[in-house]
Design a protein around this motif. Structure first.
Motif, PDB file in Angstrom:
ATOM      1  N   CYS A   9     -29.164  -8.501  33.479  1.00 48.29           N
ATOM      2  CA  CYS A   9     -28.052  -7.766  34.184  1.00 48.29           C
ATOM      3  C   CYS A   9     -26.606  -8.072  33.662  1.00 48.29           C
ATOM      4  O   CYS A   9     -25.757  -7.506  34.218  1.00 48.29           O
ATOM      5  CB  CYS A   9     -28.528  -8.469  35.778  1.00 48.29           C
ATOM      6  N   LYS A  13     -25.072  -4.927  35.154  1.00 48.49           N
ATOM      7  CA  LYS A  13     -24.877  -4.752  36.698  1.00 48.49           C
ATOM      8  C   LYS A  13     -25.099  -3.482  37.269  1.00 48.49           C
ATOM      9  O   LYS A  13     -24.175  -3.126  38.180  1.00 48.49           O
ATOM     10  CB  LYS A  13     -23.456  -5.180  36.886  1.00 48.49           C
ATOM     11  N   THR A  15     -26.215  -1.571  40.222  1.00 49.34           N
ATOM     12  CA  THR A  15     -26.425  -1.799  41.448  1.00 49.34           C
ATOM     13  C   THR A  15     -27.481  -1.059  42.387  1.00 49.34           C
ATOM     14  O   THR A  15     -27.399  -1.214  43.673  1.00 49.34           O
ATOM     15  CB  THR A  15     -25.195  -1.964  42.309  1.00 49.34           C
ATOM     16  N   VAL A  18     -29.350  -2.984  44.927  1.00 45.87           N
ATOM     17  CA  VAL A  18     -28.790  -3.457  46.236  1.00 45.87           C
ATOM     18  C   VAL A  18     -28.941  -2.207  47.192  1.00 45.87           C
ATOM     19  O   VAL A  18     -29.174  -2.609  48.552  1.00 45.87           O
ATOM     20  CB  VAL A  18     -27.033  -3.487  45.848  1.00 45.87           C
ATOM     21  N   GLU A  28     -22.380 -10.478  44.288  1.00 44.15           N
ATOM     22  CA  GLU A  28     -21.905  -9.861  43.132  1.00 44.15           C
ATOM     23  C   GLU A  28     -20.748 -10.532  42.566  1.00 44.15           C
ATOM     24  O   GLU A  28     -19.775 -10.969  43.119  1.00 44.15           O
ATOM     25  CB  GLU A  28     -21.338  -8.507  43.677  1.00 44.15           C
ATOM     26  N   LEU A  33     -25.013  -9.809  38.919  1.00 45.03           N
ATOM     27  CA  LEU A  33     -25.414  -9.879  40.202  1.00 45.03           C
ATOM     28  C   LEU A  33     -26.372 -10.949  40.633  1.00 45.03           C
ATOM     29  O   LEU A  33     -27.192 -11.377  39.494  1.00 45.03           O
ATOM     30  CB  LEU A  33     -26.567  -8.599  40.591  1.00 45.03           C
ATOM     31  N   ILE A  82     -23.022  -7.971  48.329  1.00 47.62           N
ATOM     32  CA  ILE A  82     -22.837  -6.729  48.199  1.00 47.62           C
ATOM     33  C   ILE A  82     -23.988  -5.766  48.758  1.00 47.62           C
ATOM     34  O   ILE A  82     -25.030  -6.007  48.856  1.00 47.62           O
ATOM     35  CB  ILE A  82     -22.909  -6.458  46.646  1.00 47.62           C
ATOM     36  N   ILE A  85     -24.020   0.609  46.255  1.00 46.44           N
ATOM     37  CA  ILE A  85     -23.826   0.893  44.977  1.00 46.44           C
ATOM     38  C   ILE A  85     -22.590   0.771  44.454  1.00 46.44           C
ATOM     39  O   ILE A  85     -21.757   1.622  44.973  1.00 46.44           O
ATOM     40  CB  ILE A  85     -24.840   1.848  44.596  1.00 46.44           C
ATOM     41  N   LYS A  86     -22.326   0.481  43.202  1.00 46.50           N
ATOM     42  CA  LYS A  86     -21.097   0.610  42.624  1.00 46.50           C
ATOM     43  C   LYS A  86     -21.181   1.152  41.269  1.00 46.50           C
ATOM     44  O   LYS A  86     -22.409   0.842  40.621  1.00 46.50           O
ATOM     45  CB  LYS A  86     -20.457  -0.722  42.428  1.00 46.50           C
TER      46      LYS A  86
END
Length: 106
Positions: A9, A13, A15, A18, A28, A33, A82, A85-86
């Motif tokens: 990760c 990262k 997401t 998440v 986060e 994460l 978190i 999604i980013k």
């Protein structure tokens, strides 16, 4: 039992994990994460969602990844939760890089 985010990760990262977590147990940091072991309900829904294979059951960790038990536990206490999604634009650059632990500032 709980699930743990591991070295794959770091700097990737994704997401996706998440967005499927029913209990919002992800936290986060800048490059990584972690899963809050106190919130994780061991449902494993997040595991197939991770495109880099970074999430494992704590019972299935390889010896060299067991350090992530402590990392997830400690960082989940200080990093923010978190829930959405980013987008990380540098993902593809880091997917196949191994031995990234040194990139985390602990």
């Amino acid at each position: 039992m709980t699930y743990i985010v591991t070295e794959n990760c770091i700097k990737c990262k994704y997401t996706d994990c998440v967005s499927v977590c029913p209990v919002d147990c992800f936290n986060e940091g800048d490059k990584f994460l972690v899963i809050n072991e106190n919130l994780c309900i061991d449902c494993a829904i997040c595991v197939p969602e991770c495109p880099v294979g970074a999430i494992y059951s704590d019972l299935d960790l390889k010896e060299n990844q067991k350090i992530f038990l402590k990392i997830n536990s400690e960082l989940s206490k200080v990093w923010p939760n978190i829930k959405k999604i980013k987008i990380n634009k540098n993902i593809k650059k880091w997917i196949n890089i191994k031995n990234k632990l040194h990139l985390l500032k602990l």
